[in-house]
Design a protein around this motif. Structure first.
Motif, mmCIF file in Angstrom:
data_model
loop_
_atom_site.group_PDB
_atom_site.id
_atom_site.type_symbol
_atom_site.label_atom_id
_atom_site.label_comp_id
_atom_site.label_asym_id
_atom_site.label_seq_id
_atom_site.Cartn_x
_atom_site.Cartn_y
_atom_site.Cartn_z
ATOM 1 N N UNK A 5 0.840 -1.195 0.000
ATOM 2 C CA UNK A 5 0.000 0.000 0.000
ATOM 3 C C UNK A 5 0.876 1.247 0.000
ATOM 4 N N UNK A 6 0.399 2.338 -0.608
ATOM 5 C CA UNK A 6 1.200 3.570 -0.631
ATOM 6 C C UNK A 6 1.337 4.167 0.754
ATOM 7 N N UNK A 7 2.391 4.968 0.927
ATOM 8 C CA UNK A 7 2.598 5.660 2.194
ATOM 9 C C UNK A 7 1.673 6.872 2.292
ATOM 10 N N UNK A 8 1.547 7.397 3.482
ATOM 11 C CA UNK A 8 0.740 8.583 3.734
ATOM 12 C C UNK A 8 0.837 8.922 5.209
ATOM 13 N N UNK A 9 -0.097 9.710 5.704
ATOM 14 C CA UNK A 9 -0.158 10.052 7.124
ATOM 15 C C UNK A 9 -0.712 8.850 7.878
ATOM 16 N N UNK A 10 -0.146 8.476 9.023
ATOM 17 C CA UNK A 10 -0.696 7.348 9.771
ATOM 18 C C UNK A 10 -2.152 7.587 10.175
ATOM 19 N N UNK A 11 -2.935 6.528 10.160
ATOM 20 C CA UNK A 11 -4.325 6.581 10.609
ATOM 21 C C UNK A 11 -4.356 6.287 12.109
ATOM 22 N N UNK A 12 -5.053 7.088 12.920
ATOM 23 C CA UNK A 12 -5.136 6.793 14.363
ATOM 24 C C UNK A 12 -5.696 5.394 14.611
#
Length: 406
Positions: A5-12
């Motif tokens: 999966x692509x990187x991004x901002x972490x999900x809480x």
């Protein structure tokens, strides 16, 4: 195997949305996408997030998928709060959703209905491999609330299906269309693929004529894209099959539009035709209009009010997170006004409802003017300030998007 999966901002861990997105939930139409990541076999051209029994490995079970999906639906209810926003569309995709017993698909739909409520006219769709259903199965789905089904036909010619490594026999999709209408489905789609190595114009015409003969109310036709890492790409690289020819793709698209239009279908998105406005796929229109949806399952993508996120891809990782009560979200991104404007241009340009030219920058409007001079774009009648692609423009839609968003 599918890529990471692509990187991004972490999900809480609890999946909580940014405050602004949470507050705006309910301002747009809302739907659910349910990704069922299982297939009996992997087609040679496929790079979707799907798994055969051999690929699945330990730590995940097809038998436990429904309970995990229901757990994520309940998590979505907690994240989105108690605001009443009835679900307008539900779409089960894959993979092959109909590898699951019909009772499990109905249980997942019931959970969405119980937690969120369904709009009185909700569109409920499942994709299906023609070999994975029979008359009894379709009746059970229709009685459980499903009212739209999309069969993966791809081609009517056996040698084309063999190149694609499609696991159904010629004629089966057409039979499934008749069974689906008899079972009570209100809408039926057939998916086609054109440009397969070895396919001729006559093969493509035969596929279209087979579709038209059973007259589903919706047809999707997609050009074959050869993705790196697939068996098809490897066969082309080894010289076993000819490479893709973009001019052939353009010719095949023109043939499709000609035959489908003559049969009473109208295009409403570059790759989609319907017999009436009511027959258009409302779930896809929800995506194309920038509305909100929650994606359930491994690798599923979601969007709520400018926040987009995507789940972990492997079913084992997904099952573990859900069992622990954690969000299965792998990462997310926050769309700013510029991002959303570009997406609106990309999506609206592909629709027969046309592009609002006010979205374009000065350079974009100049590019639109040139496209009109070249007869790739034309003013949309009765819609001031909107323009729509001509047939020739549809063949060059991706290039025009780049010109309009520079």
């Amino acid at each position: 195997m599918p890529s990471a999966a692509p990187d991004g901002i972490p999900v809480p861990g609890d999946g909580a949305l940014p405050a602004a997105s949470a507050a705006a939930f309910g301002e747009r139409s809302f739907g659910f996408y349910v990704h069922v990541p299982y297939c009996a076999t992997r087609c040679g051209y496929c790079d979707f997030n799907t798994y055969t029994a051999k690929e699945l490995g330990g730590g995940a079970s097809q038998a436990s998928y429904a309970q995990n999906a229901i757990a994520e639906i309940r998590m979505a209810r907690r994240v989105l709060g108690d605001r009443y926003v009835p679900v307008e569309t539900v779409f089960f995709g894959g993979g092959t959703p109909t590898l699951l017993p019909a009772r499990e698909l109905k249980a997942i739909l019931k959970a969405i209905r119980d937690e969120f409520g369904l709009d009185a006219a909700a569109e409920i769709t499942t994709e299906a491999n023609p070999e994975s259903v029979d008359e009894k199965y379709l009746v059970e789905l229709a009685e459980g609330g499903f009212n739209r089904i999309s069969f993966g036909m791809q081609s009517a010619r056996r040698h084309v299906l063999e190149v694609l490594e499609r696991g159904h026999t010629s004629g089966r999709p057409e039979q499934c269309v008749r069974w689906a209408y008899d079972a009570g489905f209100e809408q039926v789609n057939l998916d086609l693929i054109y440009g397969t190595p070895g396919e001729t114009d006559d093969d493509w015409r035969a596929s279209l004529e087979a579709v038209i003969a059973v007259y589903p109310d919706h047809v999707s036709a997609y050009s074959l894209i050869v993705e790196e890492g697939t068996r098809l790409a490897a066969r082309i690289r080894r010289g076993e099959l000819p490479d893709i020819d973009e001019d052939v793709h353009a010719d095949r698209y023109t043939i499709a539009d000609e035959l489908l239009t003559a049969a009473g279908y109208s295009w409403y998105e570059v790759s989609n035709w319907a017999v009436s406005e009511d027959a258009r796929c409302r779930h896809n229109l929800l995506y194309w209009s920038g509305a909100d949806w929650w994606g359930i399952g491994p690798g599923a993508h979601s969007h709520v009010s400018g926040t987009r996120w995507w789940n972990v891809k492997h079913p084992a990782a997904y099952a573990q997170r859900v069992a622990e009560g954690r969000s299965p979200g792998h990462a997310r991104e926050l769309l700013n006004a510029a991002d959303r404007r570009v997406e609106r241009i990309l999506l609206e340009l592909r629709l027969s409802d046309g592009l609002d030219l006010a979205l374009l920058s000065r350079q974009g409007r100049a590019a639109a003017g040139r496209a009109m001079q070249q007869r790739l774009l034309e003013p949309l009648p009765f819609a001031d300030g909107h323009a729509v692609l001509t047939l020739r423009g549809r063949l060059l839609a991706d290039a025009l998007v780049r010109d309009f968003t520079d």
